[in-house]
Design a protein around this motif. Sequence first.
Motif, PDB file in Angstrom:
ATOM      1  N   ILE A  27      30.677  12.061   0.604  1.00 39.76           N
ATOM      2  CA  ILE A  27      31.655  13.202   0.336  1.00 39.76           C
ATOM      3  C   ILE A  27      31.300  14.196   1.601  1.00 39.76           C
ATOM      4  O   ILE A  27      32.211  14.918   1.939  1.00 39.76           O
ATOM      5  CB  ILE A  27      30.847  13.961  -1.003  1.00 39.76           C
ATOM      6  N   ALA A  28      30.029  14.378   2.192  1.00 41.62           N
ATOM      7  CA  ALA A  28      29.626  15.058   3.109  1.00 41.62           C
ATOM      8  C   ALA A  28      30.614  14.520   4.291  1.00 41.62           C
ATOM      9  O   ALA A  28      30.918  15.486   5.382  1.00 41.62           O
ATOM     10  CB  ALA A  28      28.246  15.053   3.414  1.00 41.62           C
ATOM     11  N   HIS A  29      31.204  13.424   4.488  1.00 38.66           N
ATOM     12  CA  HIS A  29      31.872  12.931   5.707  1.00 38.66           C
ATOM     13  C   HIS A  29      33.344  13.084   5.359  1.00 38.66           C
ATOM     14  O   HIS A  29      34.279  12.594   5.918  1.00 38.66           O
ATOM     15  CB  HIS A  29      31.509  11.520   5.810  1.00 38.66           C
ATOM     16  N   GLY A  30      33.596  13.577   4.201  1.00 36.05           N
ATOM     17  CA  GLY A  30      35.152  14.138   3.675  1.00 36.05           C
ATOM     18  C   GLY A  30      35.730  13.100   2.961  1.00 36.05           C
ATOM     19  O   GLY A  30      37.137  13.143   2.804  1.00 36.05           O
ATOM     20  N   HIS A  31      35.043  12.060   2.500  1.00 31.48           N
ATOM     21  CA  HIS A  31      35.759  11.094   1.617  1.00 31.48           C
ATOM     22  C   HIS A  31      35.528  11.373   0.128  1.00 31.48           C
ATOM     23  O   HIS A  31      34.815  12.284  -0.327  1.00 31.48           O
ATOM     24  CB  HIS A  31      35.063  10.010   1.793  1.00 31.48           C
ATOM     25  N   ASP A  32      36.355  10.769  -0.748  1.00 29.67           N
ATOM     26  CA  ASP A  32      36.367  11.022  -2.068  1.00 29.67           C
ATOM     27  C   ASP A  32      35.778   9.783  -2.841  1.00 29.67           C
ATOM     28  O   ASP A  32      35.911   8.759  -2.193  1.00 29.67           O
ATOM     29  CB  ASP A  32      37.842  11.255  -2.793  1.00 29.67           C
ATOM     30  N   VAL A  33      34.944  10.033  -3.891  1.00 29.19           N
ATOM     31  CA  VAL A  33      34.471   8.847  -4.412  1.00 29.19           C
ATOM     32  C   VAL A  33      34.604   8.887  -5.975  1.00 29.19           C
ATOM     33  O   VAL A  33      34.548   9.866  -6.665  1.00 29.19           O
ATOM     34  CB  VAL A  33      32.797   8.892  -4.230  1.00 29.19           C
ATOM     35  N   ILE A  34      35.106   7.910  -6.369  1.00 29.46           N
ATOM     36  CA  ILE A  34      35.274   7.520  -7.980  1.00 29.46           C
ATOM     37  C   ILE A  34      34.314   6.472  -8.364  1.00 29.46           C
ATOM     38  O   ILE A  34      34.104   5.292  -7.941  1.00 29.46           O
ATOM     39  CB  ILE A  34      36.529   7.247  -8.600  1.00 29.46           C
ATOM     40  N   VAL A  35      33.553   6.822  -9.331  1.00 27.45           N
ATOM     41  CA  VAL A  35      32.540   5.876 -10.090  1.00 27.45           C
ATOM     42  C   VAL A  35      32.752   5.702 -11.325  1.00 27.45           C
ATOM     43  O   VAL A  35      33.027   6.606 -12.163  1.00 27.45           O
ATOM     44  CB  VAL A  35      31.096   6.697  -9.976  1.00 27.45           C
ATOM     45  N   GLN A  36      32.575   4.502 -11.893  1.00 29.06           N
ATOM     46  CA  GLN A  36      32.773   4.089 -13.435  1.00 29.06           C
ATOM     47  C   GLN A  36      31.728   4.493 -14.260  1.00 29.06           C
ATOM     48  O   GLN A  36      30.428   4.638 -13.895  1.00 29.06           O
ATOM     49  CB  GLN A  36      32.817   2.665 -13.353  1.00 29.06           C
ATOM     50  N   THR A  37      32.182   5.252 -15.496  1.00 28.13           N
ATOM     51  CA  THR A  37      31.203   5.738 -16.199  1.00 28.13           C
ATOM     52  C   THR A  37      29.921   4.864 -16.792  1.00 28.13           C
ATOM     53  O   THR A  37      30.234   3.614 -16.811  1.00 28.13           O
ATOM     54  CB  THR A  37      31.850   6.005 -17.659  1.00 28.13           C
ATOM     55  N   ASN A  38      28.900   5.448 -16.735  1.00 23.12           N
ATOM     56  CA  ASN A  38      27.584   4.630 -16.878  1.00 23.12           C
ATOM     57  C   ASN A  38      27.267   3.367 -15.723  1.00 23.12           C
ATOM     58  O   ASN A  38      26.473   2.620 -16.175  1.00 23.12           O
ATOM     59  CB  ASN A  38      27.582   4.182 -18.513  1.00 23.12           C
ATOM     60  N   ALA A  39      27.940   3.443 -14.680  1.00 26.65           N
ATOM     61  CA  ALA A  39      27.619   2.640 -13.648  1.00 26.65           C
ATOM     62  C   ALA A  39      26.111   2.531 -13.307  1.00 26.65           C
ATOM     63  O   ALA A  39      25.618   1.445 -13.196  1.00 26.65           O
ATOM     64  CB  ALA A  39      28.429   2.852 -12.550  1.00 26.65           C
TER      65      ALA A  39
END
Length: 372
Positions: A27-39
Motif C-alpha cells: 500500500i505504501a508503494h502505491g498498490h492496491d491489495v485484495i485479501v480473501q476473507t479469513n485468509a
Amino acid sequence: MLIGVPKEIKNHEYRVGLTPAAVKEFIAHGHDVIVQTNAGTSIGFSDDQYISAGAQMIASPEEIFARADMIVKVKEPQPNECKMLRKGQTLYTYLHLAPDPVQTELLIASGATCIAYETVTDARGGLPLLAPMSEVAGRMSIQAGAHHLEKAQGGSGTLLGGVPGVAPAEVLVIGGGVVGTQAAKMARGMGADVTILDRSIPRLRELDDIFGGTVKTVYSTVDAIEQYSKQADLVIGAVLIPGAAAPKLLTREHLKNMKDGAVVVDVAIDQGGCFETSKATTHQEPTYVVDGVVHYCVANMPGGVARTSTMALNNATLPFGLALANKGPKQAMLENPHLLNGLNVHEGKVTYQAVSDALGYEYVAPEVALQA
C-alpha cells in the motif's frame, strides 16, 4: 498494481501469502491489495488487521483471481485455482513443477506468468525464498521424527536423546544444505548421535567447523548410505537439486536392512522425494509404513507451524514481490537475473531448464520468452 491474496486450500495449509505488515508495504508503494476473507485468521492475522493495513477483504476467491494483476500465494495452485489464472496475470508462489505434470500442464494452458519462489537465486548462489522454509522444515523434521519414534506412533520406542545409561538414537541426515544443517542442529541439541552425508568436501569441512566435531561428517556414496542407514533410528532426506526432481538415494533394498520401527522423514517430497518408497502425505495422515519403517512425507511441513513460517517467508519474498509490482514483472525480471531465475512458465512456455528436462517440454530461455 492490484495484488490478490487468496486463502490457501491445500490440506491443513494455514499459511498466507501476505501478512498485514507486508500488505502495508505494498500500500505504501502505491498498490492496491485484495485479501480473501479469513485468509490469515487461523494464525492470528485477523480481517480487521488487514483492513487496518489498507487491504480490501473479498469473500470470493473467484473474484480475487478475476481482478488481481498478481496473485501472491504460498503453496502451488490447486487445479481449480490454475483454471482461474489468465494471460497477463502473474502468479508468485511455490510451484515445485518438476514432479507435477498436471500442475505444469494447467499453468501452461493458463497463459499466466508463473514465478516459483524455490528457483529465485541470490548473488551467493543460494535460494533466498526457499531458505526460510528449508530452515523450518529442517528443524521440524527432527520434531516429527522424534514423535514418530514413539511406540504409540508406530516407531521403535526410542528416545532421541537417550538417558544416562542408555545410548541415544542414531540420526542420519542425507544432505548437508540448509535443511540438513538445521536438522543436525536440532538432533544434536536433543542429544542424538548425528551423522551427515554430503558429496561436497568443502561443505563437509564447513559442517565440521560449525559443529565443532560433535557430529560425524561422511562423504556420501552408495556404500555410505547403505552402511549408515542400517544403524539409523531416524533418517532425514535433505537433498535438493534446484527446480529438478530429487534423486532417489534411499532405496527399497536399504529399507529391508533397516531397523524395525525406524523412521524416515523425506523433506525433499515437494520435489518428488529422495527415498524410493516416498509418496506425499498430509498433516492429517502424515505417515505410512513400508517394510517396518515409518515414513513421514508431509508435502507442506512448514504449514504445521504456519504462523512462524508465514512471517519467515514474507521477510524473504517481500522485496522481490515489491520489485514485481513497482516495475512490472517483465522489467523487474529483465533487470534482476536472480528474479529471472524464478520464472518457470510464461505465456504457455516452460522457461526453467530442469522442469522442461523432467517433463519433456521444449525449453525457452526466460529472457527470450519475456521479450517475445
